[in-house]
Design an enzyme around this catalytic site. Structure first.
Site, PDB file in Angstrom:
ATOM      1  N   GLU A   1     -10.950  11.157  -4.625  1.00  0.00           N
ATOM      2  CA  GLU A   1     -10.515  10.924  -3.247  1.00  0.00           C
ATOM      3  C   GLU A   1     -11.016  11.969  -2.261  1.00  0.00           C
ATOM      4  OE1 GLU A   1      -8.651  10.339  -5.882  1.00  0.00           O
ATOM      5  OE2 GLU A   1      -7.327   8.636  -5.572  1.00  0.00           O
TER       6      GLU A   1
ATOM      7  N   ALA B   1      -8.349   2.434  -5.178  1.00  0.00           N
ATOM      8  CA  ALA B   1      -7.848   1.600  -4.088  1.00  0.00           C
ATOM      9  C   ALA B   1      -9.065   0.985  -3.410  1.00  0.00           C
ATOM     10  CB  ALA B   1      -7.070   2.464  -3.108  1.00  0.00           C
TER      11      ALA B   1
ATOM     12  N   GLU C   1      -4.731   6.533 -11.234  1.00  0.00           N
ATOM     13  CA  GLU C   1      -3.307   6.656 -10.885  1.00  0.00           C
ATOM     14  C   GLU C   1      -2.504   5.511 -11.513  1.00  0.00           C
ATOM     15  OE1 GLU C   1      -4.454   7.073  -6.664  1.00  0.00           O
ATOM     16  OE2 GLU C   1      -3.059   8.751  -6.618  1.00  0.00           O
TER      17      GLU C   1
ATOM     18  N   GLY D   1      -7.162   5.352  -7.374  1.00  0.00           N
ATOM     19  CA  GLY D   1      -6.002   4.507  -7.650  1.00  0.00           C
ATOM     20  C   GLY D   1      -6.031   3.887  -9.042  1.00  0.00           C
TER      21      GLY D   1
HETATM   22  N1  CAA Z   1     -13.167  -0.054  -3.256  1.00  0.00           N
HETATM   23  C1  CAA Z   1     -13.860  -1.121  -2.802  1.00  0.00           C
HETATM   24  N2  CAA Z   1     -14.976  -1.581  -3.413  1.00  0.00           N
HETATM   25  C2  CAA Z   1     -15.417  -0.924  -4.493  1.00  0.00           C
HETATM   26  C3  CAA Z   1     -14.745   0.192  -5.013  1.00  0.00           C
HETATM   27  C4  CAA Z   1     -13.564   0.613  -4.354  1.00  0.00           C
HETATM   28  N3  CAA Z   1     -12.809   1.647  -4.791  1.00  0.00           N
HETATM   29  N4  CAA Z   1     -15.408   0.629  -6.091  1.00  0.00           N
HETATM   30  C5  CAA Z   1     -16.460  -0.167  -6.240  1.00  0.00           C
HETATM   31  N5  CAA Z   1     -16.463  -1.113  -5.286  1.00  0.00           N
HETATM   32  C6  CAA Z   1     -17.437  -2.189  -5.076  1.00  0.00           C
HETATM   33  C7  CAA Z   1     -18.744  -1.672  -4.507  1.00  0.00           C
HETATM   34  O1  CAA Z   1     -18.637  -1.506  -3.098  1.00  0.00           O
HETATM   35  C8  CAA Z   1     -19.711  -2.759  -4.902  1.00  0.00           C
HETATM   36  O2  CAA Z   1     -19.533  -3.848  -4.037  1.00  0.00           O
HETATM   37  P1  CAA Z   1     -20.839  -4.481  -3.267  1.00  0.00           P
HETATM   38  O3  CAA Z   1     -21.690  -4.985  -4.391  1.00  0.00           O
HETATM   39  O4  CAA Z   1     -20.235  -5.545  -2.417  1.00  0.00           O
HETATM   40  O5  CAA Z   1     -21.458  -3.367  -2.528  1.00  0.00           O
HETATM   41  C9  CAA Z   1     -19.181  -3.197  -6.261  1.00  0.00           C
HETATM   42  O6  CAA Z   1     -17.812  -2.749  -6.325  1.00  0.00           O
HETATM   43  C10 CAA Z   1     -19.934  -2.534  -7.413  1.00  0.00           C
HETATM   44  O7  CAA Z   1     -19.905  -1.139  -7.225  1.00  0.00           O
HETATM   45  P2  CAA Z   1     -21.218  -0.216  -7.205  1.00  0.00           P
HETATM   46  O8  CAA Z   1     -22.419  -1.009  -6.767  1.00  0.00           O
HETATM   47  O9  CAA Z   1     -20.910   1.015  -6.409  1.00  0.00           O
HETATM   48  O10 CAA Z   1     -21.353   0.108  -8.767  1.00  0.00           O
HETATM   49  P3  CAA Z   1     -22.042   1.368  -9.415  1.00  0.00           P
HETATM   50  O11 CAA Z   1     -22.134   1.083 -10.866  1.00  0.00           O
HETATM   51  O12 CAA Z   1     -23.300   1.736  -8.702  1.00  0.00           O
HETATM   52  O13 CAA Z   1     -21.013   2.601  -9.173  1.00  0.00           O
HETATM   53  C11 CAA Z   1     -18.829   3.624  -9.144  1.00  0.00           C
HETATM   54  C12 CAA Z   1     -19.773   2.579  -9.787  1.00  0.00           C
HETATM   55  C13 CAA Z   1     -19.352   5.028  -9.463  1.00  0.00           C
HETATM   56  C14 CAA Z   1     -17.462   3.445  -9.752  1.00  0.00           C
HETATM   57  C15 CAA Z   1     -18.814   3.402  -7.600  1.00  0.00           C
HETATM   58  O14 CAA Z   1     -18.556   2.035  -7.329  1.00  0.00           O
HETATM   59  C16 CAA Z   1     -17.766   4.210  -6.889  1.00  0.00           C
HETATM   60  O15 CAA Z   1     -17.935   5.407  -6.695  1.00  0.00           O
HETATM   61  N6  CAA Z   1     -16.647   3.561  -6.456  1.00  0.00           N
HETATM   62  C17 CAA Z   1     -15.620   4.185  -5.670  1.00  0.00           C
HETATM   63  C18 CAA Z   1     -14.724   5.077  -6.528  1.00  0.00           C
HETATM   64  C19 CAA Z   1     -13.715   5.795  -5.656  1.00  0.00           C
HETATM   65  O16 CAA Z   1     -14.057   6.575  -4.794  1.00  0.00           O
HETATM   66  N7  CAA Z   1     -12.415   5.520  -5.889  1.00  0.00           N
HETATM   67  C20 CAA Z   1     -11.345   6.106  -5.139  1.00  0.00           C
HETATM   68  C21 CAA Z   1     -10.901   5.149  -4.065  1.00  0.00           C
HETATM   69  S1  CAA Z   1      -9.788   5.896  -2.910  1.00  0.00           S
HETATM   70  C22 CAA Z   1      -8.261   5.784  -3.626  1.00  0.00           C
HETATM   71  O17 CAA Z   1      -8.102   5.298  -4.739  1.00  0.00           O
HETATM   72  C23 CAA Z   1      -7.148   6.301  -2.755  1.00  0.00           C
HETATM   73  C24 CAA Z   1      -5.809   6.373  -3.384  1.00  0.00           C
HETATM   74  O18 CAA Z   1      -5.543   7.204  -4.230  1.00  0.00           O
HETATM   75  C25 CAA Z   1      -4.744   5.496  -2.919  1.00  0.00           C
END
Ligand code: CAA
Length: 258
Positions: free
Chosen positions: A135, A66, A115, A112
């Site tokens: 999460e 998400a 999911e 998400g």
């Molecule tokens: N939401 C918003 N933006 C996201 C994102 C997310 N889930 N995942 C990645 N991005 C964005 C980053 O912020 C970044 O944007 P900027 O360049 O503007 O900063 C861009 O995508 C590229 O990401 P990274 O620079 O972080 O890329 P990376 O290769 O260094 O890392 C990754 C990759 C390990 C996947 C890392 O991006 C990450 O950990 N992302 C989040 C994953 C996460 O926690 N997902 C769960 C979300 S909560 C959820 O889903 C709740 C639910 O169940 C409803």
């Protein structure tokens, strides 16, 4: 219809939807969920679609979750509404789709994103894919059905481990615990999915839809799946596909369900 966050391609009865926010690793914001809802409803309404396929744009991600930036300031009520809306508009829609849905996991499938893949009927992951529900590392729990669907797919013990450790697993590890159906090299993904889709296409769409409904009944609280199966089995006898399928068998030819 023109979409901003997804690309829809319709080819040989397959409705291919690519989530197209590669700069955000295809994170699911509200707008993307609404567009996916519209596209999936469109696919459902067409009489010719035999399969709905979901994948992510770019080299890195299927969907990285998400959109954290969108919900970071949400209140308790807004958080619950986000989960409710998403589940109803997208995740339940996919799971209950009368047309088989396939997730092509071509990179990160996190939160998400995993999911979303779990709400699809079949999952194929490329060898470089990384999957997980991180999460709890953000101070939330999976909110798009992850605690439920993961438990159904891999069992309670493994689901608790995956969710509480928030760790990512490789595609191979996901295959070993039953989270994905197949893993393959990136370049083999489209051949493998085509093979599965072609097999689906040979079979009765009316029977497939009832089979999905019956399988889903197995996991629906308060519903007796055996009773649903008996009822749906009976209903098959009044379909044109049943006439075609059984006639084709008797005439020693391949059925034509189109
Ligand atoms: N939401 C918003 N933006 C996201 C994102 C997310 N889930 N995942 C990645 N991005 C964005 C980053 O912020 C970044 O944007 P900027 O360049 O503007 O900063 C861009 O995508 C590229 O990401 P990274 O620079 O972080 O890329 P990376 O290769 O260094 O890392 C990754 C990759 C390990 C996947 C890392 O991006 C990450 O950990 N992302 C989040 C994953 C996460 O926690 N997902 C769960 C979300 S909560 C959820 O889903 C709740 C639910 O169940 C409803």
């Amino acid at each position: 219809m023109n979409f901003k966050n997804i690309i829809v391609e319709i080819k040989e009865a397959v409705y291919l939807i690519t989530i197209n926010r590669p700069n955000h690793l295809n994170a699911l914001n509200n707008e993307t969920i609404i567009e996916l809802n519209i596209a999936i409803n469109q696919a459902q309404k067409s009489n010719t679609t035999r399969c709905i396929v979901l994948t992510g744009a770019g080299e890195k991600a299927f969907v990285a979750g998400a959109d954290i930036k969108e919900f970071v300031k949400y209140t308790k009520e807004e958080g619950e509404a986000l989960a409710r809306r998403g589940q109803e508009q997208l995740f339940d829609l996919l799971e209950n789709s009368a047309i088989p849905t396939i997730a092509l996991i071509n990179g990160y499938a996190l939160g998400g994103g995993l999911e979303l893949a779990m709400a699809c009927h079949i999952r194929i992951a490329t060898e470089n894919a990384m999957l997980g529900l991180p999460e709890v590392s953000l101070g939330v729990i999976p909110g798009y059905g992850g605690t439920q669907r993961l438990t159904h797919l891999v069992g309670k013990g493994k689901a608790i481990e995956i969710i509480t450790t928030a760790s990512m697993m490789t595609a191979m590890e996901a295959k070993e615990c039953g989270l994905v159906n197949y893993t393959c090299k990136k370049e083999e993904m489209s051949d493998l999915s085509e093979k599965i889709i072609n097999k689906i296409k040979q079979n009765s769409p009316q029977a497939i839809s009832k089979a999905i409904q019956s399988i889903n009944a197995c996991l629906t609280e308060g519903v007796n799946g055996f009773e649903i199966e008996k009822k749906l089995f009976g209903e098959c006898f009044q379909t044109k596909d049943f006439i075609e399928g059984t006639q084709a068998f008797l005439e020693k030819r391949k059925p034509n369900f189109n």
